[in-house]
Design a protein around this motif. Structure first.
Motif, PDB file in Angstrom:
ATOM      1  N   THR A  26       0.844  -1.185   0.000  1.00  0.00           N
ATOM      2  CA  THR A  26       0.000   0.000   0.000  1.00  0.00           C
ATOM      3  C   THR A  26       0.879   1.234   0.000  1.00  0.00           C
ATOM      4  N   CYS A  30      -0.436   7.922  -0.820  1.00  0.00           N
ATOM      5  CA  CYS A  30      -1.830   8.106  -1.262  1.00  0.00           C
ATOM      6  C   CYS A  30      -2.785   7.032  -0.731  1.00  0.00           C
ATOM      7  N   LYS A  32      -3.236   3.931  -1.866  1.00  0.00           N
ATOM      8  CA  LYS A  32      -3.674   2.949  -2.862  1.00  0.00           C
ATOM      9  C   LYS A  32      -2.897   1.651  -2.717  1.00  0.00           C
ATOM     10  N   TRP A  33      -3.599   0.530  -2.989  1.00  0.00           N
ATOM     11  CA  TRP A  33      -2.929  -0.758  -3.056  1.00  0.00           C
ATOM     12  C   TRP A  33      -2.257  -0.845  -4.418  1.00  0.00           C
ATOM     13  N   ILE A  34      -0.993  -1.232  -4.436  1.00  0.00           N
ATOM     14  CA  ILE A  34      -0.242  -1.275  -5.690  1.00  0.00           C
ATOM     15  C   ILE A  34       0.496  -2.594  -5.802  1.00  0.00           C
ATOM     16  N   CYS A  64       4.051   4.635  -4.657  1.00  0.00           N
ATOM     17  CA  CYS A  64       3.679   4.288  -6.029  1.00  0.00           C
ATOM     18  C   CYS A  64       4.259   5.279  -7.004  1.00  0.00           C
TER      19      CYS A  64
END
Length: 64
Positions: A26, A30, A32-34, A64
């Motif tokens: 994560t 931000c 977000k899962w990446i 990310c």
């Protein structure tokens, strides 16, 4: 000298893998899962500012 560089590279790869696992893939910026090549382990204090913290887990986070 080649052996030292090889060991440093292995430690870099291992520490990055640990940080990715710790942060659950994560982005710590931000949220977000990446996955895959979109993620990387980033240093909070850059290695260029002093290599003492190069492998310190608290100085690294997934971005990310």
């Amino acid at each position: 000298m080649k052996e030292r560089k090889r060991l440093i590279k292995q430690l870099d790869e291992l520490s990055k893998a640990v940080i990715k696992k710790r942060d659950g893939n994560t982005c710590q910026h931000c949220g977000k899962w990446i996955e895959g090549s979109n993620r990387h382990a980033s240093h909070v204090i850059p290695v260029s500012a002093g290599s003492r913290l190069r492998w310190e887990p608290l100085n690294m986070k997934v971005m990310c």
